[in-house]
Design a protein around this motif. Structure first.
Motif, PDB file in Angstrom:
ATOM      1  N   PRO A  78      63.101  12.590 -16.960  1.00 45.45           N
ATOM      2  CA  PRO A  78      62.348  11.369 -17.274  1.00 45.45           C
ATOM      3  C   PRO A  78      61.913  10.591 -16.030  1.00 45.45           C
ATOM      4  O   PRO A  78      60.781  10.105 -15.964  1.00 45.45           O
ATOM      5  CB  PRO A  78      63.336  10.540 -18.098  1.00 45.45           C
ATOM      6  CG  PRO A  78      64.305  11.516 -18.652  1.00 45.45           C
ATOM      7  CD  PRO A  78      64.379  12.657 -17.688  1.00 45.45           C
ATOM      8  N   GLU A  79      62.832  10.489 -15.050  1.00 44.84           N
ATOM      9  CA  GLU A  79      62.480   9.705 -13.860  1.00 44.84           C
ATOM     10  C   GLU A  79      61.376  10.371 -13.047  1.00 44.84           C
ATOM     11  O   GLU A  79      60.549   9.697 -12.433  1.00 44.84           O
ATOM     12  CB  GLU A  79      63.718   9.426 -12.994  1.00 44.84           C
ATOM     13  CG  GLU A  79      64.446  10.633 -12.431  1.00 44.84           C
ATOM     14  CD  GLU A  79      65.557  11.142 -13.355  1.00 44.84           C
ATOM     15  OE1 GLU A  79      65.471  10.924 -14.583  1.00 44.84           O
ATOM     16  OE2 GLU A  79      66.509  11.769 -12.840  1.00 44.84           O
ATOM     17  N   GLU A  80      61.362  11.724 -13.083  1.00 43.04           N
ATOM     18  CA  GLU A  80      60.302  12.427 -12.342  1.00 43.04           C
ATOM     19  C   GLU A  80      58.950  12.208 -13.021  1.00 43.04           C
ATOM     20  O   GLU A  80      57.929  12.039 -12.364  1.00 43.04           O
ATOM     21  CB  GLU A  80      60.604  13.928 -12.278  1.00 43.04           C
ATOM     22  CG  GLU A  80      61.854  14.241 -11.469  1.00 43.04           C
ATOM     23  CD  GLU A  80      62.288  15.700 -11.577  1.00 43.04           C
ATOM     24  OE1 GLU A  80      62.613  16.275 -10.540  1.00 43.04           O
ATOM     25  OE2 GLU A  80      62.305  16.249 -12.718  1.00 43.04           O
ATOM     26  N   ARG A  81      58.966  12.203 -14.336  1.00 42.52           N
ATOM     27  CA  ARG A  81      57.725  11.944 -15.076  1.00 42.52           C
ATOM     28  C   ARG A  81      57.200  10.559 -14.722  1.00 42.52           C
ATOM     29  O   ARG A  81      56.006  10.370 -14.473  1.00 42.52           O
ATOM     30  CB  ARG A  81      57.974  12.029 -16.583  1.00 42.52           C
ATOM     31  CG  ARG A  81      58.515  13.382 -17.004  1.00 42.52           C
ATOM     32  CD  ARG A  81      58.724  13.464 -18.507  1.00 42.52           C
ATOM     33  NE  ARG A  81      59.550  14.624 -18.829  1.00 42.52           N
ATOM     34  CZ  ARG A  81      59.678  15.149 -20.034  1.00 42.52           C
ATOM     35  NH1 ARG A  81      59.032  14.605 -21.063  1.00 42.52           N
ATOM     36  NH2 ARG A  81      60.436  16.198 -20.232  1.00 42.52           N
ATOM     37  N   ALA A  82      58.125   9.590 -14.694  1.00 37.95           N
ATOM     38  CA  ALA A  82      57.722   8.210 -14.389  1.00 37.95           C
ATOM     39  C   ALA A  82      57.137   8.123 -12.993  1.00 37.95           C
ATOM     40  O   ALA A  82      56.096   7.500 -12.778  1.00 37.95           O
ATOM     41  CB  ALA A  82      58.921   7.281 -14.526  1.00 37.95           C
ATOM     42  N   ARG A  83      57.795   8.776 -12.057  1.00 41.85           N
ATOM     43  CA  ARG A  83      57.328   8.699 -10.664  1.00 41.85           C
ATOM     44  C   ARG A  83      55.969   9.361 -10.500  1.00 41.85           C
ATOM     45  O   ARG A  83      55.177   8.977  -9.649  1.00 41.85           O
ATOM     46  CB  ARG A  83      58.334   9.374  -9.740  1.00 41.85           C
ATOM     47  CG  ARG A  83      59.633   8.605  -9.641  1.00 41.85           C
ATOM     48  CD  ARG A  83      60.652   9.402  -8.857  1.00 41.85           C
ATOM     49  NE  ARG A  83      61.987   8.839  -9.027  1.00 41.85           N
ATOM     50  CZ  ARG A  83      63.101   9.485  -8.715  1.00 41.85           C
ATOM     51  NH1 ARG A  83      63.042  10.702  -8.218  1.00 41.85           N
ATOM     52  NH2 ARG A  83      64.272   8.906  -8.900  1.00 41.85           N
ATOM     53  N   LYS A  84      55.718  10.392 -11.331  1.00 42.53           N
ATOM     54  CA  LYS A  84      54.432  11.079 -11.218  1.00 42.53           C
ATOM     55  C   LYS A  84      53.340  10.346 -11.981  1.00 42.53           C
ATOM     56  O   LYS A  84      52.187  10.757 -11.955  1.00 42.53           O
ATOM     57  CB  LYS A  84      54.553  12.518 -11.725  1.00 42.53           C
ATOM     58  CG  LYS A  84      55.304  13.421 -10.752  1.00 42.53           C
ATOM     59  CD  LYS A  84      55.475  14.809 -11.340  1.00 42.53           C
ATOM     60  CE  LYS A  84      56.363  15.679 -10.478  1.00 42.53           C
ATOM     61  NZ  LYS A  84      55.672  16.173  -9.260  1.00 42.53           N
ATOM     62  N   GLY A  85      53.708   9.301 -12.718  1.00 47.61           N
ATOM     63  CA  GLY A  85      52.655   8.493 -13.320  1.00 47.61           C
ATOM     64  C   GLY A  85      52.605   8.455 -14.837  1.00 47.61           C
ATOM     65  O   GLY A  85      51.594   8.046 -15.407  1.00 47.61           O
ATOM     66  N   VAL A  86      53.695   8.880 -15.507  1.00 41.98           N
ATOM     67  CA  VAL A  86      53.741   8.694 -16.960  1.00 41.98           C
ATOM     68  C   VAL A  86      54.451   7.366 -17.220  1.00 41.98           C
ATOM     69  O   VAL A  86      55.545   7.133 -16.689  1.00 41.98           O
ATOM     70  CB  VAL A  86      54.522   9.833 -17.652  1.00 41.98           C
ATOM     71  CG1 VAL A  86      54.682   9.545 -19.146  1.00 41.98           C
ATOM     72  CG2 VAL A  86      53.830  11.168 -17.432  1.00 41.98           C
ATOM     73  N   PHE A  87      53.833   6.520 -17.980  1.00 37.71           N
ATOM     74  CA  PHE A  87      54.472   5.237 -18.277  1.00 37.71           C
ATOM     75  C   PHE A  87      54.513   5.013 -19.773  1.00 37.71           C
ATOM     76  O   PHE A  87      53.496   5.083 -20.454  1.00 37.71           O
ATOM     77  CB  PHE A  87      53.715   4.076 -17.621  1.00 37.71           C
ATOM     78  CG  PHE A  87      54.371   2.745 -17.889  1.00 37.71           C
ATOM     79  CD1 PHE A  87      55.365   2.277 -17.044  1.00 37.71           C
ATOM     80  CD2 PHE A  87      54.024   1.981 -19.001  1.00 37.71           C
ATOM     81  CE1 PHE A  87      56.001   1.066 -17.298  1.00 37.71           C
ATOM     82  CE2 PHE A  87      54.658   0.777 -19.266  1.00 37.71           C
ATOM     83  CZ  PHE A  87      55.647   0.314 -18.413  1.00 37.71           C
ATOM     84  N   LEU A  88      55.723   4.729 -20.280  1.00 36.62           N
ATOM     85  CA  LEU A  88      55.859   4.412 -21.698  1.00 36.62           C
ATOM     86  C   LEU A  88      56.237   2.946 -21.848  1.00 36.62           C
ATOM     87  O   LEU A  88      57.281   2.515 -21.340  1.00 36.62           O
ATOM     88  CB  LEU A  88      56.953   5.295 -22.327  1.00 36.62           C
ATOM     89  CG  LEU A  88      57.421   4.899 -23.737  1.00 36.62           C
ATOM     90  CD1 LEU A  88      56.277   4.972 -24.747  1.00 36.62           C
ATOM     91  CD2 LEU A  88      58.581   5.788 -24.193  1.00 36.62           C
ATOM     92  N   ALA A  89      55.377   2.189 -22.508  1.00 39.84           N
ATOM     93  CA  ALA A  89      55.752   0.824 -22.880  1.00 39.84           C
ATOM     94  C   ALA A  89      56.486   0.949 -24.204  1.00 39.84           C
ATOM     95  O   ALA A  89      55.922   1.414 -25.196  1.00 39.84           O
ATOM     96  CB  ALA A  89      54.516  -0.055 -23.015  1.00 39.84           C
TER      97      ALA A  89
END
Ligand SMILES: Nc1ncnc2c1ncn2[C@@H]1O[C@H](COP(=O)(O)OP(=O)(O)O)[C@@H](O)[C@H]1O
Ligand SMILES: [Mg+2]
Lengths: 259, 456
Positions: A78-89
């Motif tokens: 999950p943290e890698e996805r976030a760092r690569k630019g996936v954002f879930l509100a």
């Protein structure tokens, strides 16, 4: 638009929780510069889709593929996805007592910057960065010194989510019912915030129940989710049609086998 | 602690014969014998000015025994490891260098520090040059405060009696009427290990309208300084808070992981006074903190806070007791524990509100974070409320790290390990942030992070 880069490509995605299948074959393609809306009844699987895309460990992906900028998203933490630019509100943003909102935002901001090969920002400089972004959601700086979401009202939590999105400048923003529970002023503020973040290089996926959000944020594509699948895709007019006729209309079409 | 390394010259003939007899004794006899043995080993010349008092306590102690788990106050804390262990006298002559305690010096209280080694004052290691508006010293400084020693309620309790009978010295803090001690006082009690038992004793008197911040700190010498991680500290601190005085009392127990620590904080508060205790229990294989305050006037405020961290096979037990006696008094208690590995945490909180203590406001909350399924928490509120016009609340929670919270942090780019550390630190921070000095907050936060590593 046809030549824009594909940001997200979901094909035949199936997922279960505790052995119960929830997503039953989702197909979705999202390109740079696009805004998509996913509508559907409660329980149709919208939040599940958003959490699977963000990598929530409770969901087991049982089939299909998800590519993010051509890379297998499902392989990533999950943290890698976030760092690569996936954002879930989040539909229900979590409260984290004891963790300062400001420290949290900075840790998050720096994690994303590091991934992008940018220099991390110290506490002093971060004050300026965050100051500017507070304007995007018209949030009071006092919220920065409180614990993450602790004791925030529903609307304040949603603003805090959009503040995070504005800071992280994601390539894909997934907004799960960011509009629900907001009064009309808050809805306008949050929508304007989203519109400020959206640009031709990124994409937004809005999950919503209501047409009213789409008065402020104009999607190019509207999808209808039903029992773990996207069963219909159209333009903005589809949202209006849903609003007008309700979801029973979908049920009837399904029953008639024409959806 | 079952296997102890004793050097032959530290083992007295009496002890030898005692342990030979052990096989034939019943458990109750063993517990009584153990206490007598501890009394015997701990015997010192005592403090001349208090010799009568100490002799009286010794006579009382000769009738007592180490409590068993059948004693309600010790239900969850089995002292059989203490009974089985062999301790030796702390003669107070162990030499400790300035370097050996350098790691424990608090920059904020560098020159308001008094050091006791195995319960005995060490002037070379102490620096009181910045301790303003306060008298700090050892038993030589007792003067007028000597009348308070062992006079507080609860002084007949077994470990307190043992301490009273045998202490060799007393740490004294005396704040005169209206005096405000600006700099926090660091009372550093160093245990040298090697199975020595010591009886640290502390007497604090804050006269009317005075103010003081104390940091009572129990540490063990590290292995590089000759410490072997063992030992037994049986500490007693008595605090008299006179009218309108304010005492902020931090208590840090960070002794070696193979040691035993039994500590008592006994407080009496006169009207309009405020007493705050912030207790951090992270050391010792087995620790017990008894903290009790007795109200002796109206409008008294008592705040008791605590954080216990138990890892490995540690056990930390906190028993708090607030005895109201007057109307319009208030108390706030928040005790938190983090238990990982096979750690065990015990909390018992007694609040006594008799009929005359109307308009009492008493809040008590015990929150526990369990990081392993082998860890265990026992919690027991004891509200004895007779008065009817009162506001009293209590609660206890046991939780684990929440997956959804971890995921939320991860979804913002924070890796899983850091997210878990952040949540654990946040849990501890609610107590640690109450500590008055930053260096201690930082050190203890780092300790929490490091000691919970195995759970991540
Ligand atoms: N943790 C869970 N355990 C069991 N069932 C779940 C869980 N989360 C969601 N579901 C089920 O999955 C289905 C889809 O839920 P969700 O994705 O939240 O729908 P939506 O967001 O469209 O309202 C619902 O039937 C819901 O009951
Ligand atoms: Mg939902």
């Amino acid at each position: 638009m046809g030549s824009s880069e594909v940001i997200l490509s979901v094909k035949g995605l199936t997922a279960s929780i505790n052995g119960t299948p929830i997503l039953k074959g989702v197909d979705l393609e999202v390109k740079a510069g696009e805004i998509h809306a996913i509508m559907g009844r409660n329980g149709s699987g919208k939040s599940t889709l958003s959490k699977v895309l963000a990598g929530h460990p409770a969901y087991e992906v049982t089939g299909g593929e998800v590519l993010f900028h051509g890379e297998d998203l499902l392989e990533l933490e999950p943290e890698e996805r976030a760092r690569k630019g996936v954002f879930l509100a989040f539909q229900y943003p979590l409260e984290i007592p004891g963790v300062s909102n400001l420290d949290f935002l900075r840790a998050s901001y720096n994690a994303r910057r590091k991934e992008q090969g940018l220099e991390e920002v110290d506490a002093f400089d971060f004050d300026d960065v965050v100051e500017e972004k507070l304007d995007v959601v018209k949030m009071d700086a006092a919220f920065l010194n409180r614990s993450v979401n602790e004791g925030f009202s529903g609307g304040e939590k949603k603003r805090n989510e959009i503040l995070q999105m504005a800071l992280l400048e994601p390539s894909l923003g997934i907004l799960d019912e960011t509009d629900s529970g907001l009064d009309i002023d808050a809805l306008r503020t949050v929508s304007e915030g989203v519109n400020q973040v959206a640009n031709e290089n990124n994409a937004m996926v809005l999950i919503t129940h209501y047409q009213r959000l789409l008065d402020y944020i104009k999607p190019g594509f509207v999808h209808v989710m039903y029992d773990g699948r996207i069963i219909k895709t159209g333009g903005k007019e589809l949202a209006l049609e849903l609003e007008e006729k309700g979801y029973d209309w979908i049920d009837e079409k399904l029953a008639a086998g024409v959806a | 602690m079952e296997t102890v390394n004793l050097t032959s010259n530290s083992l007295s003939p009496e002890m030898q014969s005692n342990s030979d007899r052990v096989e034939k004794q019943s458990p109750a006899e063993k517990r009584a014998a153990c206490l007598q043995q501890l009394l015997e080993i701990s015997k010192t010349d005592g403090v001349a000015a208090l010799s009568e008092l100490q002799a009286h306590a010794a006579a009382l102690a000769s009738e007592l025994a180490i409590p068993s788990t059948r004693d309600e106050d010790w239900r969850f804390t089995d002292l059989s490891k203490i009974v089985a262990a062999q301790f030796v006298a702390a003669d107070g002559k162990a030499s400790v260098s300035t370097d050996a305690i350098a790691g424990f010096v608090l920059p904020e209280a560098r020159s308001s520090r008094i050091v006791f080694v195995d319960g005995v004052y060490n002037p070379e290691l102490s620096d009181l040059s910045a301790a303003d508006n306060v008298t700090v010293g050892n038993s030589d400084a007792l003067a007028t405060v000597s009348k308070h020693v062992a006079q507080l309620p609860g002084s007949e309790e077994v470990f307190t009696t043992l301490n009273t009978a045998t202490f060799a010295d007393v740490a004294v803090v005396h704040v005169a009427k209206k005096a405000i001690a600006e700099t926090p006082l660091h009372l550093l009690f160093v245990s040298t290990g090697s199975n020595r038992i010591s009886q640290p004793r502390c007497m604090v008197v804050a006269e009317a309208s005075s103010q003081v911040s104390l940091i009572e700190d129990y540490v063990s010498l590290g292995s590089a300084q000759g410490g072997d991680g063992s030992g037994f500290s049986n500490a007693v601190t008595e605090i008299v808070v006179e009218a309108n005085a304010q005492v902020e009392h931090s208590l840090i127990q960070r002794e070696a992981m193979g040691s035993f620590h039994i500590g008592k904080t006994s407080v009496i508060q006169a009207q309009d006074s405020r007493y705050t205790n912030i207790a951090v229990q992270i050391g010792a294989a087995l620790s017990r903190h008894n903290v009790e305050t007795h109200h002796q006037g109206t409008q008294v405020e008592t705040n008791l806070y605590g954080l216990a961290l138990v890892a490995g096979e540690q056990l930390a037990d906190t028993h708090s007791n607030i005895q109201y006696n007057h109307p319009h008094c208030q108390s706030d208690q928040l005790y938190k524990a983090i238990a990982t590995d096979k750690g065990r945490s015990v909390f018992s909180g007694r609040v006594g509100v008799p009929k005359l203590a109307q308009q009492t406001s008493a809040a008590q909350l015990n929150r526990n974070l369990l990081l392993s399924n082998k860890a265990r928490v026992d919690t027991k509120p004891q509200l004895e409320i007779i008065a009817d016009d009162v506001k009293c609340s209590h609660g206890a929670t046991v939780s684990q790290l929440e997956d959804d919270q971890v995921f939320y942090l991860q979804s913002r780019g924070i890796d899983r390990d850091s997210a878990q550390h952040l949540l654990i630190e946040a849990f501890a921070a609610e107590i640690l942030l109450k500590l008055p000095v930053a260096s201690l907050r930082e050190t203890l936060t780092a300790t929490v992070t490091q000691r919970t590593e195995s759970a991540i």
